[in-house]
Every structure is written in structure tokens, then in C-alpha cells.
Design a protein around this motif. Structure first.
Motif, PDB file in Angstrom:
ATOM      1  N   GLY A   1    -103.419  -1.967  20.439  1.00 32.12           N
ATOM      2  CA  GLY A   1    -104.450  -1.561  20.974  1.00 32.12           C
ATOM      3  C   GLY A   1    -105.577  -2.776  21.247  1.00 32.12           C
ATOM      4  N   ALA A   2    -105.447  -3.974  20.536  1.00 36.62           N
ATOM      5  CA  ALA A   2    -106.448  -5.127  21.081  1.00 36.62           C
ATOM      6  C   ALA A   2    -105.792  -5.829  22.115  1.00 36.62           C
ATOM      7  CB  ALA A   2    -106.416  -6.070  19.758  1.00 36.62           C
ATOM      8  N   GLY A   3    -104.575  -5.772  22.278  1.00 34.76           N
ATOM      9  CA  GLY A   3    -103.773  -6.308  23.434  1.00 34.76           C
ATOM     10  C   GLY A   3    -103.998  -5.565  24.831  1.00 34.76           C
ATOM     11  N   LEU A   4    -104.106  -4.180  24.690  1.00 34.92           N
ATOM     12  CA  LEU A   4    -104.380  -3.603  25.924  1.00 34.92           C
ATOM     13  C   LEU A   4    -105.968  -3.675  26.167  1.00 34.92           C
ATOM     14  CD1 LEU A   4    -102.298  -0.570  24.877  1.00 34.92           C
ATOM     15  CD2 LEU A   4    -101.709  -1.872  27.025  1.00 34.92           C
ATOM     16  N   ALA A   5    -106.789  -3.625  25.205  1.00 36.60           N
ATOM     17  CA  ALA A   5    -108.210  -3.749  25.540  1.00 36.60           C
ATOM     18  C   ALA A   5    -108.418  -5.125  26.216  1.00 36.60           C
ATOM     19  CB  ALA A   5    -108.851  -3.745  24.152  1.00 36.60           C
ATOM     20  N   SER A   6    -107.788  -6.247  25.534  1.00 35.58           N
ATOM     21  CA  SER A   6    -107.846  -7.327  26.406  1.00 35.58           C
ATOM     22  C   SER A   6    -107.554  -7.557  27.612  1.00 35.58           C
ATOM     23  CB  SER A   6    -107.242  -8.620  25.418  1.00 35.58           C
ATOM     24  OG  SER A   6    -107.889  -8.669  24.011  1.00 35.58           O
ATOM     25  N   CYS A   7    -106.361  -6.676  28.079  1.00 35.51           N
ATOM     26  CA  CYS A   7    -105.856  -6.782  29.397  1.00 35.51           C
ATOM     27  C   CYS A   7    -106.864  -5.975  30.170  1.00 35.51           C
ATOM     28  CB  CYS A   7    -104.634  -5.857  29.277  1.00 35.51           C
ATOM     29  SG  CYS A   7    -103.101  -6.633  28.819  1.00 35.51           S
ATOM     30  N   ALA A   8    -107.463  -4.935  29.548  1.00 35.32           N
ATOM     31  CA  ALA A   8    -108.617  -4.178  30.626  1.00 35.32           C
ATOM     32  C   ALA A   8    -109.616  -5.311  30.717  1.00 35.32           C
ATOM     33  CB  ALA A   8    -108.978  -3.177  29.711  1.00 35.32           C
ATOM     34  N   LEU A   9    -110.242  -6.061  29.863  1.00 37.23           N
ATOM     35  CA  LEU A   9    -111.211  -7.064  29.881  1.00 37.23           C
ATOM     36  C   LEU A   9    -110.718  -8.046  30.712  1.00 37.23           C
ATOM     37  CD1 LEU A   9    -113.998  -7.928  29.368  1.00 37.23           C
ATOM     38  CD2 LEU A   9    -113.036  -9.075  27.204  1.00 37.23           C
ATOM     39  N   ALA A  10    -109.527  -8.638  30.876  1.00 35.40           N
ATOM     40  CA  ALA A  10    -109.018  -9.516  31.727  1.00 35.40           C
ATOM     41  C   ALA A  10    -109.064  -9.097  33.291  1.00 35.40           C
ATOM     42  CB  ALA A  10    -107.737 -10.129  31.253  1.00 35.40           C
ATOM     43  N   ALA A  11    -108.436  -8.061  33.387  1.00 39.17           N
ATOM     44  CA  ALA A  11    -108.497  -7.379  34.849  1.00 39.17           C
ATOM     45  C   ALA A  11    -109.928  -7.454  35.405  1.00 39.17           C
ATOM     46  CB  ALA A  11    -107.871  -6.053  34.665  1.00 39.17           C
ATOM     47  N   VAL A  12    -111.155  -6.941  34.415  1.00 39.99           N
ATOM     48  CA  VAL A  12    -112.094  -6.831  34.932  1.00 39.99           C
ATOM     49  C   VAL A  12    -112.720  -8.263  35.300  1.00 39.99           C
ATOM     50  CG1 VAL A  12    -114.761  -6.289  34.247  1.00 39.99           C
ATOM     51  CG2 VAL A  12    -112.826  -4.993  33.747  1.00 39.99           C
TER      52      VAL A  12
ATOM     53  N   ALA B   1     -99.818  -4.395  46.915  1.00 31.66           N
ATOM     54  CA  ALA B   1     -99.938  -3.298  47.910  1.00 31.66           C
ATOM     55  C   ALA B   1    -101.203  -2.692  47.873  1.00 31.66           C
ATOM     56  CB  ALA B   1     -98.722  -2.369  47.781  1.00 31.66           C
ATOM     57  N   LEU B   2    -101.654  -1.999  46.613  1.00 30.87           N
ATOM     58  CA  LEU B   2    -103.007  -1.685  46.412  1.00 30.87           C
ATOM     59  C   LEU B   2    -103.979  -2.637  46.921  1.00 30.87           C
ATOM     60  CD1 LEU B   2    -104.413   0.831  45.408  1.00 30.87           C
ATOM     61  CD2 LEU B   2    -104.499  -0.267  42.910  1.00 30.87           C
ATOM     62  N   ALA B   3    -103.967  -3.930  46.698  1.00 31.84           N
ATOM     63  CA  ALA B   3    -105.020  -4.615  47.114  1.00 31.84           C
ATOM     64  C   ALA B   3    -105.237  -4.519  48.438  1.00 31.84           C
ATOM     65  CB  ALA B   3    -104.813  -6.127  46.499  1.00 31.84           C
ATOM     66  N   THR B   4    -104.053  -4.529  49.444  1.00 31.35           N
ATOM     67  CA  THR B   4    -104.106  -4.624  50.769  1.00 31.35           C
ATOM     68  C   THR B   4    -105.094  -3.515  51.281  1.00 31.35           C
ATOM     69  OG1 THR B   4    -102.211  -3.387  51.025  1.00 31.35           O
ATOM     70  CG2 THR B   4    -102.075  -5.855  50.850  1.00 31.35           C
ATOM     71  N   SER B   5    -104.978  -2.173  50.589  1.00 38.23           N
ATOM     72  CA  SER B   5    -105.698  -0.892  50.875  1.00 38.23           C
ATOM     73  C   SER B   5    -107.308  -1.052  50.609  1.00 38.23           C
ATOM     74  CB  SER B   5    -104.741   0.215  50.644  1.00 38.23           C
ATOM     75  OG  SER B   5    -103.561   0.229  50.936  1.00 38.23           O
ATOM     76  N   VAL B   6    -107.372  -1.452  49.289  1.00 33.59           N
ATOM     77  CA  VAL B   6    -108.700  -0.998  48.795  1.00 33.59           C
ATOM     78  C   VAL B   6    -109.362  -2.650  48.608  1.00 33.59           C
ATOM     79  CG1 VAL B   6    -108.120   1.133  47.702  1.00 33.59           C
ATOM     80  CG2 VAL B   6    -107.956  -0.902  46.231  1.00 33.59           C
ATOM     81  N   GLY B   7    -108.701  -3.683  48.407  1.00 32.09           N
ATOM     82  CA  GLY B   7    -109.405  -4.761  48.251  1.00 32.09           C
ATOM     83  C   GLY B   7    -108.987  -5.414  46.902  1.00 32.09           C
ATOM     84  N   PHE B   8    -109.086  -6.964  46.683  1.00 30.31           N
ATOM     85  CA  PHE B   8    -108.377  -7.378  45.407  1.00 30.31           C
ATOM     86  C   PHE B   8    -109.284  -6.919  44.275  1.00 30.31           C
ATOM     87  CE2 PHE B   8    -106.803 -10.296  48.760  1.00 30.31           C
ATOM     88  CZ  PHE B   8    -105.793 -10.197  48.518  1.00 30.31           C
ATOM     89  N   GLY B   9    -110.491  -6.842  44.486  1.00 28.06           N
ATOM     90  CA  GLY B   9    -111.495  -6.613  43.332  1.00 28.06           C
ATOM     91  C   GLY B   9    -111.134  -5.123  42.675  1.00 28.06           C
ATOM     92  N   ALA B  10    -111.264  -4.287  43.891  1.00 31.88           N
ATOM     93  CA  ALA B  10    -111.202  -3.074  43.356  1.00 31.88           C
ATOM     94  C   ALA B  10    -109.391  -2.741  42.818  1.00 31.88           C
ATOM     95  CB  ALA B  10    -111.126  -2.031  44.672  1.00 31.88           C
ATOM     96  N   ALA B  11    -108.587  -3.424  43.454  1.00 28.98           N
ATOM     97  CA  ALA B  11    -107.224  -3.288  42.757  1.00 28.98           C
ATOM     98  C   ALA B  11    -107.241  -3.574  41.185  1.00 28.98           C
ATOM     99  CB  ALA B  11    -106.136  -4.216  43.300  1.00 28.98           C
ATOM    100  N   PHE B  12    -107.719  -4.768  40.968  1.00 29.41           N
ATOM    101  CA  PHE B  12    -108.059  -5.131  39.648  1.00 29.41           C
ATOM    102  C   PHE B  12    -108.798  -4.465  38.775  1.00 29.41           C
ATOM    103  CE2 PHE B  12    -106.648  -9.673  40.892  1.00 29.41           C
ATOM    104  CZ  PHE B  12    -105.593  -9.838  40.134  1.00 29.41           C
ATOM    105  N   ALA B  13    -109.732  -3.703  39.233  1.00 31.48           N
ATOM    106  CA  ALA B  13    -110.607  -2.760  38.466  1.00 31.48           C
ATOM    107  C   ALA B  13    -109.694  -1.400  38.311  1.00 31.48           C
ATOM    108  CB  ALA B  13    -111.731  -2.573  39.311  1.00 31.48           C
ATOM    109  N   ALA B  14    -108.891  -1.165  39.102  1.00 34.57           N
ATOM    110  CA  ALA B  14    -107.971   0.136  38.907  1.00 34.57           C
ATOM    111  C   ALA B  14    -107.101  -0.148  37.748  1.00 34.57           C
ATOM    112  CB  ALA B  14    -107.349   0.478  40.206  1.00 34.57           C
ATOM    113  N   THR B  15    -106.324  -1.322  37.592  1.00 34.08           N
ATOM    114  CA  THR B  15    -105.414  -1.782  36.754  1.00 34.08           C
ATOM    115  C   THR B  15    -106.430  -1.882  35.464  1.00 34.08           C
ATOM    116  OG1 THR B  15    -105.881  -4.176  36.974  1.00 34.08           O
ATOM    117  CG2 THR B  15    -104.003  -2.878  38.265  1.00 34.08           C
TER     118      THR B  15
END
Length: 390
Positions: free
Chosen positions: A278-289, A354-368
Motif C-alpha cells: 500500500g505504501a509503495g502504491l501511494a508513493s507511486c501516485a504521489l510521484a506521478a503527481v 500515447a495518452l500524453a499525445t492526446s491529453v498532454g503530459f501533465g494530464a497523462a501523469f495525473a491519470a496514472t
């Protein structure tokens, strides 16, 4: 009083040695073998680009990863036929031989070579994981296997940037011989391994049901998705960062993963894999933000966090996967774990880009980041999966 199903690790248990000759030998095998692989990884991509442009480099990497997954899926059957130690020797021999023919003048031959190296790598990873699990004391399995994991990860930090330099300064022949020589050193180190890890007569070499390992395998894939995405699109997502800052970010990611894979392993052994997962996944989400923000400081923070999260997830999920299956299915479980690892890297490099080409890099990382948070909720729920006793 009724007995409970809680496993208590006594001081005697935790004192079981992990720095044995066999475990150090296995770490040496993986350090040399993965140095051979990573030295040629980026060098071959550069050679492919010289033959057919950026598209050719992408095809070479794609062929390599697809063949690696194929080798991982086939590995349990190969182990059943040959035994673990022979399978390890065959994989190392094939990897070293392929190094000698890694820089042909034909793109078709180059892609064929990538397929061969990928199959060898897939068999190597599953076989080595199974041997490490056999050599590790049960009460310190995660910690002992983290030694093997760190030995596999450090070459990525050192050899990936070294490969193109050797190719450009010393030429393809020296690069190929260097990769082959490292594989030969790994072959020599297998002599330290005991013979009794070779084969288990009662092993079930079929893959375990996906439902048994779905949660830890998906958690691991999430960490790999973030790493694959960051490595692939980081310079494009952060044009404000200099090339030096990008390289520093990649170094932070690799070093963070190696450090936390080792540092988190004892906690996994003592307290179980659920909280670290759980801590690893939470850190992944924070890292993507952090990676979604247009800032050099946020980018460097995100890269460090992504690496640290990936290291924790590797330690926690390999212990979790092995705890969910019968001992006779350890090789198949290791194969599924490695498939999740490599598939996640590929998905991160392809789908997030591929997602970044459609919605932008920031939005792609936010979605992940949102995806990782959702997976974290599932990972922390009681799933009712029975675990075999240690």
C-alpha cells in the motif's frame, strides 16, 4: 487454547544468515549477467537507429521485451525438462553467444538477435528468481531475495549509460566482447551454486491461477508502468529541465529503487507485504503527481519517489506472490511476477506516451496517479486469499 495462524519470527529466525556463499554467488551471477545485458541494451538501440532511424530502435526494444515475456512464460517448462542450474547455464550461454553477434549490418539480423537475447533473458530471470527463493531462509526470504534484486538493479544504473559510450569510443567489436565476457563471468560464478537446487521432483511446473497472484502482480505492474513511462517521456514531459537534470533524475530513480528494495525487505519479512504494498502504491501516485508538475524540483522529487516506490513494491510483491502459492508452483509464480514487471515497463512506455499525445503530459501523469490510487484501495482490502505456511 486454540492455535492461531500467526507466524512469529523469533530472534533465532531473524539471525538466519543470508550472506552465505550460495546467495553471494547468485548475486554475483546476476550482477555479471545483467551488466552484460544492460551494457548492450542502449548500445544496440543506438546501432538500430543508425540502421533505420528511431523507428528501428523502437522495433528492436519492442522485439526484445516481447521475447523476454515469451521466455518467462516458457521458463517453467524448460526448468521441468532441464533443472534450474542447467537452465541457468543455458540461458547465460545463449545470452553471451548472442552478444558476439549483436551489431550486424542488417536490421533483420539485429531484430533476430534481439529475439534471441530476449528469450535468454526471460529464462534467466525466472530461473534465477527460483534459485534465490530456494536458497533464501524462509523467515528472511524477502531480505535474502532483495540481495539478488539489488545485484540485478545496480547494473542498470552503471551499464546503461556506459553502453553508448563504449560503442562510440571503442566500437561495436569491443562492446560485443565486453558483453560476452561479462556473461562468461556469470557462467563461471554458477559453479558456487549447490547442485540440490537443480530440480524438485514434486514441482508443478504449470502457471498458478492468475486469481491467486493478481493483486501483488498488478501492484508490481503499477510501479513498473510509472518507471517505464518516466524513462520514455521524461525529456518531453519536462522541456524546462536540462539534459543534466534529466540524467540526475534517472540516477535518482535507479538508485532509489535499489536502496529501498534492500531497506524495506526486513519489514516485509517481519510484518508482511500488505502495508509495504500500500505504501509503495501511494508513493507511486504521489510521484506521478510530482511528475505532472512543470518544475525541475518536482520532476527530481517525482523521479526519486518513483524509484523508491518501485523498490518497495518489488520486495513486497515477490514475497506476497510466493506466499500465495504452493511451494511446488514457485517457478510458475516467479514467471508471472517477472511477466508483470516487464509488461508494466512496456505498458508505461507505450500507453502513457500515447495518452500524453492526446491529453498532454501533465494530464497523462495525473491519470496514472488516479489509477495507482485505485489499485491501492484494492491492495489494502482483505482479499481472502489463503497463504501457504512458511
Amino acid at each position: 487454547m486454540a492455535a492461531t495462524a500467526v507466524t512469529i519470527h523469533s530472534d533465532k529466525d531473524t539471525a538466519e544468515p543470508i550472506f552465505t556463499a550460495s546467495m553471494l554467488g547468485m548475486a554475483g551471477v546476476m550482477f555479471s549477467a545483467m551488466s552484460s545485458f544492460y551494457l548492450l541494451l542502449s548500445a544496440i538501440a543506438a546501432h538500430a537507429a543508425s540502421l533505420g532511424g528511431a523507428g528501428a530502435a523502437g522495433h528492436a526494444t519492442g522485439a526484445l521485451m516481447a521475447a523476454t515475456i515469451g521466455g518467462e512464460i516458457a521458463a517453467p517448462r524448460i526448468i521441468a525438462a532441464c533443472g534450474r542450474k542447467v537452465s541457468l547455464v543455458l540461458a547465460l550461454g545463449l545470452l553471451g553467444t548472442a552478444c558476439l553477434m549483436a551489431f550486424p549490418s542488417s536490421l533483420s539480423l539485429l531484430l533476430l538477435n534481439c529475439l534471441v537475447r530476449g528469450v535468454a533473458l526471460g529464462v534467466l530471470l525466472v530461473t534465477a528468481s527460483g534459485i534465490s527463493a530456494k536458497l533464501a531462509p524462509p523467515s528472511r526470504r524477502a531480505e535474502a531475495m532483495s540481495l539478488y534484486g539489488v545485484a540485478s538493479a545496480v547494473p542498470a544504473i552503471l551499464a546503461v549509460p556506459l553502453g553508448p559510450w563504449v560503442l562510440s569510443h571503442l566500437g561495436p567489436s569491443v562492446t560485443a566482447l565486453g558483453g560476452c565476457g561479462l556473461a562468461v563471468i556469470a557462467l563461471g560464478a554458477t559453479a558456487i551454486l549447490p547442485v540440490d537446487i537443480s530440480r524438485d521432483d514434486d514441482c508443478d511446473h504449470r502457471m498458478p491461477p492468475w486469481s491467486l497472484v493478481a493483486i501483488p502482480a498488478t501492484a508490481l505492474a503499477c510501479g513498473a508502468i510509472l518507471v517505464g513511462a518516466a524513462v520514455t517521456i521524461l525529456p518531453l514531459a519536462h522541456p524546462e529541465a536540462s539534459s543534466g537534470e534529466i540524467m540526475l533524475g534517472l540516477l535518482f530513480q535507479g538508485a532509489g529503487a535499489a536502496f529501498t528494495r534492500w531497506a524495506s525487505a526486513r519489514q516485509v519479512d517481519r510484518h508482511g507485504p500488505k502495508v509495504p504494498t500500500g505504501a509503495g502504491l501511494a508513493s507511486c501516485a504521489l510521484a506521478a503527481v510530482c511528475l505532472a508538475l512543470p518544475s525541475q524540483a518536482a520532476m527530481l522529487t517525482g523521479m526519486l519517489l518513483s524509484g523508491m516506490a518501485f523498490g518497495v513494491l518489488q520486495s513486497a510483491t515477490v514475497a506476497d506472490v510466493l506466499s500465495r502459492v504452493a511451494p511446488s508452483q514457485g517457478d510458475g509464480a516467479g514467471a508471472l511476477w517477472n511477466v508483470a514487471y516487464d509488461a508494466g515497463l512496456g505498458i508505461g512506455g507505450l500507453a502513457v506516451a500515447a495518452l500524453a499525445t492526446s491529453v498532454g503530459f501533465g494530464a497523462a501523469f495525473a491519470a496514472t496517479a488516479a489509477l495507482f490510487a485505485l489499485v491501492m484501495l484494492f491492495a489494502l482490502k482483505p482479499d481472502g486469499t489463503s497463504r501457504r505456511p512458511n
